[in-house]
Design a protein around this motif. Sequence first.
Motif, PDB file in Angstrom:
ATOM      1  N   LEU A 170       0.818  -1.207   0.000  1.00 30.33           N
ATOM      2  CA  LEU A 170       0.000   0.000   0.000  1.00 30.33           C
ATOM      3  C   LEU A 170       0.860   1.268   0.000  1.00 30.33           C
ATOM      4  CD1 LEU A 170      -2.858  -1.066   2.410  1.00 30.33           C
ATOM      5  CD2 LEU A 170      -2.952  -0.853  -0.077  1.00 30.33           C
ATOM      6  N   VAL A 171       1.934   1.259   0.763  1.00 30.92           N
ATOM      7  CA  VAL A 171       2.837   2.414   0.794  1.00 30.92           C
ATOM      8  C   VAL A 171       3.492   2.596  -0.570  1.00 30.92           C
ATOM      9  CG1 VAL A 171       4.999   3.285   1.769  1.00 30.92           C
ATOM     10  CG2 VAL A 171       3.231   2.360   3.273  1.00 30.92           C
ATOM     11  N   PHE A 172       3.909   1.504  -1.192  1.00 29.73           N
ATOM     12  CA  PHE A 172       4.532   1.557  -2.513  1.00 29.73           C
ATOM     13  C   PHE A 172       3.566   2.132  -3.540  1.00 29.73           C
ATOM     14  CE2 PHE A 172       5.791  -0.541  -6.540  1.00 29.73           C
ATOM     15  CZ  PHE A 172       7.063  -0.016  -6.648  1.00 29.73           C
ATOM     16  N   ARG A 173       2.310   1.685  -3.505  1.00 28.87           N
ATOM     17  CA  ARG A 173       1.292   2.215  -4.416  1.00 28.87           C
ATOM     18  C   ARG A 173       1.061   3.700  -4.194  1.00 28.87           C
ATOM     19  NH1 ARG A 173      -4.315  -0.789  -4.624  1.00 28.87           N
ATOM     20  NH2 ARG A 173      -4.876   1.349  -4.198  1.00 28.87           N
ATOM     21  N   LEU A 174       1.013   4.107  -2.922  1.00 29.47           N
ATOM     22  CA  LEU A 174       0.809   5.512  -2.593  1.00 29.47           C
ATOM     23  C   LEU A 174       1.945   6.372  -3.125  1.00 29.47           C
ATOM     24  CD1 LEU A 174      -0.869   7.626  -0.961  1.00 29.47           C
ATOM     25  CD2 LEU A 174       0.670   7.150   0.928  1.00 29.47           C
ATOM     26  N   ALA A 215       1.692   9.268  -5.981  1.00 29.23           N
ATOM     27  CA  ALA A 215       2.114  10.629  -5.652  1.00 29.23           C
ATOM     28  C   ALA A 215       3.161  11.115  -6.653  1.00 29.23           C
ATOM     29  CB  ALA A 215       2.660  10.687  -4.230  1.00 29.23           C
ATOM     30  N   LEU A 216       4.102  10.261  -7.005  1.00 29.52           N
ATOM     31  CA  LEU A 216       5.132  10.648  -7.965  1.00 29.52           C
ATOM     32  C   LEU A 216       4.560  10.786  -9.366  1.00 29.52           C
ATOM     33  CD1 LEU A 216       8.181   8.490  -6.851  1.00 29.52           C
ATOM     34  CD2 LEU A 216       7.844  10.931  -6.518  1.00 29.52           C
ATOM     35  N   GLY A 217       3.677   9.902  -9.734  1.00 28.45           N
ATOM     36  CA  GLY A 217       3.112   9.919 -11.081  1.00 28.45           C
ATOM     37  C   GLY A 217       2.191  11.094 -11.309  1.00 28.45           C
ATOM     38  N   ASN A 218       1.434  11.497 -10.304  1.00 27.37           N
ATOM     39  CA  ASN A 218       0.461  12.564 -10.497  1.00 27.37           C
ATOM     40  C   ASN A 218       0.955  13.911 -10.029  1.00 27.37           C
ATOM     41  OD1 ASN A 218      -1.404  10.751 -11.506  1.00 27.37           O
ATOM     42  ND2 ASN A 218      -2.287  10.326  -9.513  1.00 27.37           N
ATOM     43  N   GLY A 219       1.846  13.936  -9.069  1.00 23.49           N
ATOM     44  CA  GLY A 219       2.216  15.211  -8.485  1.00 23.49           C
ATOM     45  C   GLY A 219       3.516  15.788  -8.997  1.00 23.49           C
ATOM     46  N   LEU A 220       4.567  15.015  -8.962  1.00 29.60           N
ATOM     47  CA  LEU A 220       5.882  15.562  -9.293  1.00 29.60           C
ATOM     48  C   LEU A 220       6.190  15.512 -10.773  1.00 29.60           C
ATOM     49  CD1 LEU A 220       7.991  14.085  -6.366  1.00 29.60           C
ATOM     50  CD2 LEU A 220       7.010  16.360  -6.557  1.00 29.60           C
ATOM     51  N   PHE A 221       5.853  14.420 -11.422  1.00 25.67           N
ATOM     52  CA  PHE A 221       6.166  14.253 -12.840  1.00 25.67           C
ATOM     53  C   PHE A 221       4.896  14.448 -13.652  1.00 25.67           C
ATOM     54  CE2 PHE A 221       9.158  11.408 -10.587  1.00 25.67           C
ATOM     55  CZ  PHE A 221      10.314  12.105 -10.864  1.00 25.67           C
ATOM     56  N   ILE A 222       4.690  15.672 -14.099  1.00 28.38           N
ATOM     57  CA  ILE A 222       3.498  15.965 -14.887  1.00 28.38           C
ATOM     58  C   ILE A 222       3.786  15.584 -16.326  1.00 28.38           C
ATOM     59  CG2 ILE A 222       1.955  17.791 -15.656  1.00 28.38           C
ATOM     60  CD1 ILE A 222       2.672  19.284 -13.076  1.00 28.38           C
TER      61      ILE A 222
END
Length: 72
Positions: free
Chosen positions: A15-19, A23-30
């Motif tokens: 679950l932590v890995f998915r989170l 977060a990286l896919g949607n927030g940092l790397f647009i």
Amino acid sequence: MTMLKFILLVLLLFLVFRLVLKALGNGLFIRYKGGDPPAAGSVPPSDSRRQVEEADYEVIDTQLKDDERLGR
């Protein structure tokens, strides 16, 4: 009891890995699909939505005129 702790730990790590991936896919790397990335705030969403509606109306109008011309 040790097996239960192991299963819970694996589930927690999953679950932590998915989170983190979300977060990286949607927030940092647009990701932008083709072309240059749009400038921040250059086109408000309502303007693009209005342009899409206008394009839809133009297509419908053209189709109606074609049908009238062909006598359908």
